[in-house]
Scaffold this active site. Structure first.
Site, PDB file in Angstrom:
ATOM      1  N   LYS A 111       0.799  -1.230   0.000  1.00 14.09           N
ATOM      2  CA  LYS A 111       0.000   0.000   0.000  1.00 14.09           C
ATOM      3  C   LYS A 111       0.831   1.279   0.000  1.00 14.09           C
ATOM      4  O   LYS A 111       0.379   2.310  -0.497  1.00 14.09           O
ATOM      5  CB  LYS A 111      -0.945   0.002   1.203  1.00 14.09           C
ATOM      6  CG  LYS A 111      -1.994  -1.101   1.144  1.00 14.09           C
ATOM      7  CD  LYS A 111      -2.927  -1.053   2.343  1.00 14.09           C
ATOM      8  CE  LYS A 111      -3.966  -2.172   2.271  1.00 14.09           C
ATOM      9  NZ  LYS A 111      -4.887  -2.139   3.449  1.00 14.09           N
ATOM     10  N   LYS A 192     -10.512 -10.915  -2.557  1.00 11.31           N
ATOM     11  CA  LYS A 192     -11.317 -10.895  -1.352  1.00 11.31           C
ATOM     12  C   LYS A 192     -12.370  -9.788  -1.410  1.00 11.31           C
ATOM     13  O   LYS A 192     -12.112  -8.699  -1.924  1.00 11.31           O
ATOM     14  CB  LYS A 192     -10.394 -10.666  -0.145  1.00 11.31           C
ATOM     15  CG  LYS A 192     -11.032 -10.849   1.206  1.00 11.31           C
ATOM     16  CD  LYS A 192      -9.970 -10.693   2.292  1.00 11.31           C
ATOM     17  CE  LYS A 192     -10.575 -10.765   3.670  1.00 11.31           C
ATOM     18  NZ  LYS A 192      -9.542 -10.574   4.722  1.00 11.31           N
ATOM     19  N   LYS A 195     -15.097  -3.433   0.742  1.00 13.59           N
ATOM     20  CA  LYS A 195     -15.927  -2.267   0.404  1.00 13.59           C
ATOM     21  C   LYS A 195     -15.141  -1.254  -0.428  1.00 13.59           C
ATOM     22  O   LYS A 195     -15.723  -0.330  -0.992  1.00 13.59           O
ATOM     23  CB  LYS A 195     -16.463  -1.603   1.669  1.00 13.59           C
ATOM     24  CG  LYS A 195     -15.426  -1.007   2.580  1.00 13.59           C
ATOM     25  CD  LYS A 195     -16.087  -0.443   3.817  1.00 13.59           C
ATOM     26  CE  LYS A 195     -15.061   0.173   4.754  1.00 13.59           C
ATOM     27  NZ  LYS A 195     -14.310   1.268   4.158  1.00 13.59           N
TER      28      LYS A 195
END
Length: 329
Positions: A111, A192, A195
């Protein structure tokens, strides 16, 4: 009793993967173990947050926990920042973990390069996670596959600290859920459910009404061919549907596959099962969000117990490293 600790960040609406992979198991654990469930709001600060929304998400997550079946008379439910010992022990953990260990953490590597801003907290948050767990002399930590690395770091840090300063922390074990521990995206069944996915149609939120749930499952991506078979490697789409249905019904996904010859009925049955399973949760969630004072009282009581439990561990850890206790303590 065996002690269990787990936490979820207050980052917005939770989805079906959160429920089937984690929260549903928390509800069972609370009756078997001495269970502490934490809303880890300090972890949410590793990325910029809107303050009002963070407070709103924190209360909503507490309501979600309660609506799903967590009983505050049986387990301890609290907000991380309401227990200052988390932040204090985190510093001791930062001084115990190695820079190289933090740099090798997969989530940081994945990330950090993609982010416009990477906070120092995002780099060191595994030390805070270790503090969260070790504060309560935790025996078992429910984790998904993507969190195993963090728990292994916690175990390493606890072992290192104990080796340097004497027996202070319990070295926790992982507790990995079985069926449907990893619910996949309905539009991209090889990743996976999240949201933050590119297509919101692939994520079933816990608050989605039945008609929205039905539409999302109807549009779920399946696989080439028409055979209904549980085979995650070659048929990830249909296998994801079977896993979800199996998790809700308590049946084996391979046995469920024998009952279908087409994808359509499987999609419809899975949607119906999900909507039916979520109906009681949604009704209770609506009641709780309409009465935030009730939620606040639960969190206050939970934090009081958590502070009491954490105080002894923090005092032992501070004494172990040689910090001078204040007079009269």
């Amino acid at each position: 009793m065996t002690r269990v600790f787990s936490g979820i960040k207050p980052s917005g609406d939770l989805h079906l993967g959160n429920y089937l992979g984690a929260i549903r198991h928390f509800v069972v654990d609370q009756h078997v173990h001495d269970s502490l469930f934490c809303i880890v709001d300090l972890h949410a600060l590793t990325v910029p947050q809107d303050p009002a929304r963070l407070r709103e998400h924190t209360v909503d997550l507490a309501a979600t926990y309660l609506a799903a079946g967590l009983d505050p008379s049986v387990c301890t439910l609290f907000v991380q920042s309401h227990v200052p010992a988390h932040a204090e022990l985190s510093w001791l953990m930062e001084c115990t973990v190695g820079f190289g260990e933090l740099r090798r953490m997969t989530q940081f590597k994945d990330k950090a390069d993609a982010a416009d801003f990477t906070s120092a907290g995002f780099f060191t948050y595994p030390a805070l996670m270790a503090a969260d767990i070790l504060l309560y002399r935790t025996d078992r930590v429910p984790v998904g596959d993507d969190q195993r690395q963090h728990l292994e770091l916690t175990r390493d840090v606890a072992t290192r600290f104990n080796g340097r300063y004497g027996d202070t922390f319990v070295v926790p074990e992982a507790a990995v859920a079985g069926v449907a521990a990893r619910v996949m995206d309905l539009q991209h069944p090889t990743v996976k459910m999240s949201k933050s996915a590119v297509s919101p149609q692939g994520t079933v939120l816990l608050t989605d009404p039945p008609e929205v749930i039905a539409r999302k499952f109807k549009r779920a991506v399946t696989d080439t061919g028409t055979e209904v078979r549980f085979d995650p490697a070659t048929k990830p789409g249909v296998s994801n549907l079977l896993s979800i249905l199996a998790a809700i019904t308590g049946k084996d996904p391979r046995e469920l596959a024998d009952g279908y010859t087409q994808y359509g009925p499987l999609k419809a049955d899975t949607a119906d099962a999900v909507a039916t399973a979520l109906a009681p949760f949604q009704a209770r969630h609506a009641e709780l969000t309409a009465d935030p004072a009730q939620v606040g009282a639960v969190l206050e009581a939970g934090a009081a117990r958590a502070r009491e439990l954490a105080a002894g561990t923090l005092a032992r850890a501070k004494a172990a490293v040689g910090l001078l206790a204040p007079e009269g303590s």
